[in-house]
Design a protein around this motif. Structure first.
Motif, PDB file in Angstrom:
ATOM      1  N   ARG A 262      17.641  -2.837   6.322  1.00  0.00           N
ATOM      2  CA  ARG A 262      17.278  -2.862   7.744  1.00  0.00           C
ATOM      3  C   ARG A 262      17.573  -4.249   8.281  1.00  0.00           C
ATOM      4  O   ARG A 262      17.169  -5.248   7.679  1.00  0.00           O
TER       5      ARG A 262
ATOM      6  N   GLU B 159      16.313  -6.394  10.030  1.00  0.00           N
ATOM      7  CA  GLU B 159      15.046  -6.814  10.636  1.00  0.00           C
ATOM      8  C   GLU B 159      15.279  -8.008  11.556  1.00  0.00           C
ATOM      9  O   GLU B 159      16.006  -8.949  11.195  1.00  0.00           O
TER      10      GLU B 159
ATOM     11  N   THR C   8       8.956 -11.941   0.672  1.00  0.00           N
ATOM     12  CA  THR C   8       9.760 -10.713   0.559  1.00  0.00           C
ATOM     13  C   THR C   8       9.171  -9.560   1.362  1.00  0.00           C
ATOM     14  O   THR C   8       9.747  -8.471   1.369  1.00  0.00           O
ATOM     15  N   PHE C   9       8.027  -9.773   2.023  1.00  0.00           N
ATOM     16  CA  PHE C   9       7.318  -8.657   2.659  1.00  0.00           C
ATOM     17  C   PHE C   9       8.224  -7.922   3.656  1.00  0.00           C
ATOM     18  O   PHE C   9       8.283  -6.700   3.677  1.00  0.00           O
ATOM     19  N   ARG C  10       8.902  -8.669   4.496  1.00  0.00           N
ATOM     20  CA  ARG C  10       9.833  -8.046   5.437  1.00  0.00           C
ATOM     21  C   ARG C  10      11.225  -8.589   5.151  1.00  0.00           C
ATOM     22  O   ARG C  10      11.584  -9.675   5.563  1.00  0.00           O
ATOM     23  N   SER C  11      11.983  -7.837   4.375  1.00  0.00           N
ATOM     24  CA  SER C  11      13.326  -8.269   3.977  1.00  0.00           C
ATOM     25  C   SER C  11      14.358  -7.403   4.688  1.00  0.00           C
ATOM     26  O   SER C  11      14.011  -6.394   5.302  1.00  0.00           O
TER      27      SER C  11
ATOM     28  N   PHE D 260      15.905  -4.088   0.622  1.00  0.00           N
ATOM     29  CA  PHE D 260      14.695  -3.876  -0.185  1.00  0.00           C
ATOM     30  C   PHE D 260      14.816  -2.539  -0.890  1.00  0.00           C
ATOM     31  O   PHE D 260      15.790  -1.808  -0.706  1.00  0.00           O
TER      32      PHE D 260
ATOM     33  N   GLN E 131      12.922   1.161  -1.989  1.00  0.00           N
ATOM     34  CA  GLN E 131      11.843   2.093  -1.674  1.00  0.00           C
ATOM     35  C   GLN E 131      11.615   3.059  -2.827  1.00  0.00           C
ATOM     36  O   GLN E 131      12.531   3.342  -3.610  1.00  0.00           O
TER      37      GLN E 131
ATOM     38  N   GLU F 177       0.897  -3.158   5.329  1.00  0.00           N
ATOM     39  CA  GLU F 177       1.314  -1.892   4.708  1.00  0.00           C
ATOM     40  C   GLU F 177       2.118  -2.050   3.422  1.00  0.00           C
ATOM     41  O   GLU F 177       3.116  -2.770   3.388  1.00  0.00           O
TER      42      GLU F 177
ATOM     43  N   GLY G 154       3.393   4.147   3.388  1.00  0.00           N
ATOM     44  CA  GLY G 154       2.951   5.067   4.437  1.00  0.00           C
ATOM     45  C   GLY G 154       2.988   6.480   3.871  1.00  0.00           C
ATOM     46  O   GLY G 154       3.945   6.848   3.176  1.00  0.00           O
TER      47      GLY G 154
ATOM     48  N   SER H 290       5.721   7.169   1.042  1.00  0.00           N
ATOM     49  CA  SER H 290       6.887   6.291   1.038  1.00  0.00           C
ATOM     50  C   SER H 290       6.441   4.848   0.785  1.00  0.00           C
ATOM     51  O   SER H 290       5.798   4.227   1.624  1.00  0.00           O
TER      52      SER H 290
ATOM     53  N   GLY I 269       7.119   0.751  -0.864  1.00  0.00           N
ATOM     54  CA  GLY I 269       8.122  -0.296  -1.034  1.00  0.00           C
ATOM     55  C   GLY I 269       7.952  -0.977  -2.386  1.00  0.00           C
ATOM     56  O   GLY I 269       6.843  -1.380  -2.742  1.00  0.00           O
TER      57      GLY I 269
ATOM     58  N   ARG J  59       7.325  -4.856  -1.753  1.00  0.00           N
ATOM     59  CA  ARG J  59       5.972  -5.155  -1.264  1.00  0.00           C
ATOM     60  C   ARG J  59       4.950  -4.948  -2.374  1.00  0.00           C
ATOM     61  O   ARG J  59       3.967  -5.680  -2.455  1.00  0.00           O
TER      62      ARG J  59
HETATM   63  P1  ATP Z   1       6.812  -1.769   8.945  1.00  0.00           P
HETATM   64  O1  ATP Z   1       5.966  -1.128  10.024  1.00  0.00           O
HETATM   65  O2  ATP Z   1       6.080  -2.766   8.114  1.00  0.00           O
HETATM   66  O3  ATP Z   1       8.149  -2.237   9.436  1.00  0.00           O
HETATM   67  P2  ATP Z   1       7.601   0.861   8.354  1.00  0.00           P
HETATM   68  O4  ATP Z   1       6.395   1.653   8.756  1.00  0.00           O
HETATM   69  O5  ATP Z   1       8.779   0.805   9.239  1.00  0.00           O
HETATM   70  O6  ATP Z   1       7.145  -0.606   7.912  1.00  0.00           O
HETATM   71  P3  ATP Z   1       8.558   2.792   6.563  1.00  0.00           P
HETATM   72  O7  ATP Z   1       9.748   3.134   7.351  1.00  0.00           O
HETATM   73  O8  ATP Z   1       7.404   3.754   6.552  1.00  0.00           O
HETATM   74  O9  ATP Z   1       8.048   1.342   6.932  1.00  0.00           O
HETATM   75  O10 ATP Z   1       9.038   2.482   5.069  1.00  0.00           O
HETATM   76  C1  ATP Z   1       8.258   2.818   3.933  1.00  0.00           C
HETATM   77  C2  ATP Z   1       7.981   1.602   3.099  1.00  0.00           C
HETATM   78  O11 ATP Z   1       9.173   0.850   2.863  1.00  0.00           O
HETATM   79  C3  ATP Z   1       7.014   0.605   3.727  1.00  0.00           C
HETATM   80  O12 ATP Z   1       5.677   0.991   3.533  1.00  0.00           O
HETATM   81  C4  ATP Z   1       7.353  -0.652   2.975  1.00  0.00           C
HETATM   82  O13 ATP Z   1       6.693  -0.706   1.723  1.00  0.00           O
HETATM   83  C5  ATP Z   1       8.847  -0.517   2.736  1.00  0.00           C
HETATM   84  N1  ATP Z   1       9.566  -1.313   3.735  1.00  0.00           N
HETATM   85  C6  ATP Z   1       9.905  -0.939   4.980  1.00  0.00           C
HETATM   86  N2  ATP Z   1      10.555  -1.927   5.616  1.00  0.00           N
HETATM   87  C7  ATP Z   1      10.618  -2.970   4.742  1.00  0.00           C
HETATM   88  C8  ATP Z   1      11.171  -4.280   4.809  1.00  0.00           C
HETATM   89  N3  ATP Z   1      11.811  -4.709   5.884  1.00  0.00           N
HETATM   90  N4  ATP Z   1      11.050  -5.082   3.725  1.00  0.00           N
HETATM   91  C9  ATP Z   1      10.418  -4.658   2.611  1.00  0.00           C
HETATM   92  N5  ATP Z   1       9.886  -3.428   2.504  1.00  0.00           N
HETATM   93  C10 ATP Z   1       9.981  -2.578   3.540  1.00  0.00           C
END
Ligand code: ATP
Length: 537
Positions: free
Chosen positions: A246, A248, A255-258, A261, A263, A353, A356, A395, A397, A400
């Motif tokens: 993504r 982002e 690494t939380f928002r990469s 990543f 899944q 998160e 989800g 779903s 990560g 994370r």
């Molecule tokens: P956020 O709201 O934090 O952007 P999201 O609700 O868009 O997450 P989902 O599309 O439901 O995330 O993706 C499922 C899982 O994938 C998330 O719970 C997370 O663990 C992981 N994930 C999503 N986006 C990222 C990211 N940019 N970096 C790392 N892990 C991610």
């Protein structure tokens, strides 16, 4: 306006990750690339253990099968899923520094907002009629706002700007200003998060493809094939682990928002409620959610999977007290979702998160049926009914989860050194099940060949079954400390008693040191492997 608070705990964790080779920036020698990370030797093992444990938890049951699909799929997949049109985040840029933010993540701020309609250059008389605004804390002198404004008009070519038509207004909880400097940001623009590429030698619009932003769509697109080859019956699930990408707007929190990543996703297909409950009616409320029943509807299945997933996190060392369940409010739900629960971990930067779990109805399969023209219907022999299955989607990560494990494991304490003096140490209290290295093997002294020979024998015995780290360099206390920091739960030391120097009773015994308590027990070499295997399984 003020610098964001530095999170000391996170800084220590990031530093340890780099120092010990858990996680570090991608392409570091070129200055790194924002939102991309590499996992070093310890991190790679930790990540693999998480994925293996998830995979086993999913597939070692009769009703879930696996998939390993390609990252690049037919672009129509993303039209059907809605990603090409709706996978957007609102983005704003700081008018002064150009720094980009996700509009919905800007911290609301209150204060005195100053507005100008433009500025005139005092030297040349040239005028710029572009409005600008800056926010400063209530009561702070207006000059600090004017300084920002002058800077803004200087960037637009006025060397000595005189500000025009100033007015001030008190604002409350505004998200229109850069929290770092108080400058106005641009109006939000929608930004599609999918990373694009071209497939084949021609780079035209027809050849555009996307790096998948989630692994789930491959499961939906292949639903019919997997159903046929696996001979499963609804309810059943298909799971997959894999990379997702993504673009982002603002990668952050390590690494939380990469931008790249991994899944771990399960699509669990269920009967529509009216089919499942046609004969037996709905189950009583509350109902026992431990064992699935044929008349469970989406609510029961959703609760079942939430509990299964929480138990999974507990099993890797993230206890219930470290997690929070956030049930999305009606207005937060995607239009097709009936409910969505976020499993959050209490990170040092707040509860966020990890996973989800959504009840998505039949939206995804119905969309693929519509866009591909291929039937996604299932004929249920038991119920004598034809329907598009509904789905519950947990779903998660990988990255994370790994970050949560690292944050949870990080600890500092004091233990006595060789002379009994208290010494500070850093340790990673990983659950033995997911620890990157399970056992350290140490000869007490490096310069005693009998000890080294015996230690190497012990290493060879354990290695086919466990991740072993052998270390003979330096004082034994230092070697323990190194493994504490790597999170290795057990340390086995071969000493003179092992060689029989204190008599036959202790011959062929070793000490087993526990990382967390530093307590040492004597164990026969023959009993070592079963003992360790029991602790790490
Ligand atoms: P956020 O709201 O934090 O952007 P999201 O609700 O868009 O997450 P989902 O599309 O439901 O995330 O993706 C499922 C899982 O994938 C998330 O719970 C997370 O663990 C992981 N994930 C999503 N986006 C990222 C990211 N940019 N970096 C790392 N892990 C991610």
């Amino acid at each position: 306006m003020s610098e964001p608070k530095v999170n000391v705990q996170m800084e220590k964790i990031v530093a340890l990750c780099k120092r010990r080779g858990f996680i570090f920036q991608s392409s570091e020698i070129y200055g790194g690339i924002n939102g991309f990370w590499d996992y070093g030797p310890l991190g790679a093992e930790l990540k693999r253990n998480v994925k293996d444990f998830w995979w086993r938890a999913m597939t070692q049951r009769d009703d879930v099968v696996g998939l390993d699909a390609s990252i690049i799929m037919h672009p129509r997949v993303w039209e059907a899923s809605g990603h090409t049109t709706t996978f957007n985040d609102p983005m704003v840029d700081c008018l002064l520094t150009k720094k980009r933010f996700r509009a919905d993540q800007i911290e609301p701020m209150s204060g005195d907002a100053y507005f100008w309609s433009g500025a005139r250059d005092e030297q040349t008389g040239r005028e710029i009629r572009e409005p600008y605004s800056a926010l400063i804390p209530t009561g702070k002198h207006a000059d600090s706002a004017r300084k920002l404004a002058r800077h803004f008009y200087q960037q637009r070519g006025l060397s000595e700007p005189a500000l025009l038509e100033e007015r001030m207004e008190a604002v409350v909880d505004s998200t229109r200003y850069n929290p770092e400097n108080g400058s106005l940001v641009t109006e939000p623009r929608q930004f599609n998060l999918m990373l694009k590429t071209w497939v084949g030698p021609v780079q035209s619009d027809e050849d555009v493809a996307y790096l998948r932003p989630e692994t789930a769509q491959a499961i939906f697109a292949q639903f019919k094939t997997i159903l046929e080859v696996s001979r499963q019956k609804v309810p059943f699930g298909i799971c997959q682990i894999g990379k997702a990408f993504r673009n982002e707007i603002n990668p952050r929190n390590f690494t939380f928002r990469s931008r790249e990543f991994e899944q771990m996703e399960l699509e669990f297909f269920i009967k529509p409620d009216d089919v499942a409950q046609a004969e037996l009616g709905a189950p009583p409320e509350p109902c026992d959610l431990a064992t699935p029943l044929p008349n469970w509807g989406w609510k029961e299945w959703l609760h079942y999977w939430v509990e299964e997933r929480v138990k999974w996190y507990e099993a890797i060392g993230l206890g219930r007290d470290t997690l929070e369940l956030y049930w999305q409010k009606r207005e937060e739900l995607a239009h097709y979702a009936r409910a969505c629960v976020d499993i959050q971990f209490k990170f040092p930067f707040g509860a966020q998160e990890l996973e989800g779990i959504a009840a998505r109805g039949d939206y995804d399969l119905a969309r693929h049926q519509e866009f591909s023209g291929k039937s996604m219907e299932y004929f249920d022999e038991e119920a004598r009914a034809r329907y598009i299955p509904h789905v519950i989607e947990p779903s998660a990560g990988v990255d994370r989860t790994v970050l949560a494990l690292i944050c949870q494991a990080y600890a500092e304490d004091e233990v006595p050194d060789e002379k009994g003096k208290p010494e500070a140490r850093v340790l990673m209290r990983f659950h033995p099940r997911i620890a990157p290295v399970k056992v350290g093997v140490f000869p007490l002294l490096k310069n005693r060949p009998e000890l080294v020979k015996k230690a190497r024998e012990v290493r060879q015995r354990l290695r086919p079954h466990l991740a072993v780290f052998y270390d003979e360099a330096g004082a034994i206390g230092r070697r323990y400390r190194r493994q504490d920091e790597a999170g290795t739960p057990f340390g086995v030391t071969i000493d003179f008693d092992t060689l029989g120097e204190s008599g036959p009773a202790l011959k062929d015994t070793v000490t087993v040191r526990d990382r967390d308590t530093t307590k040492q027990d004597r164990v026969k070499i023959d009993e070592l492997l079963p003992l360790l295997l029991e602790k790490v399984s």
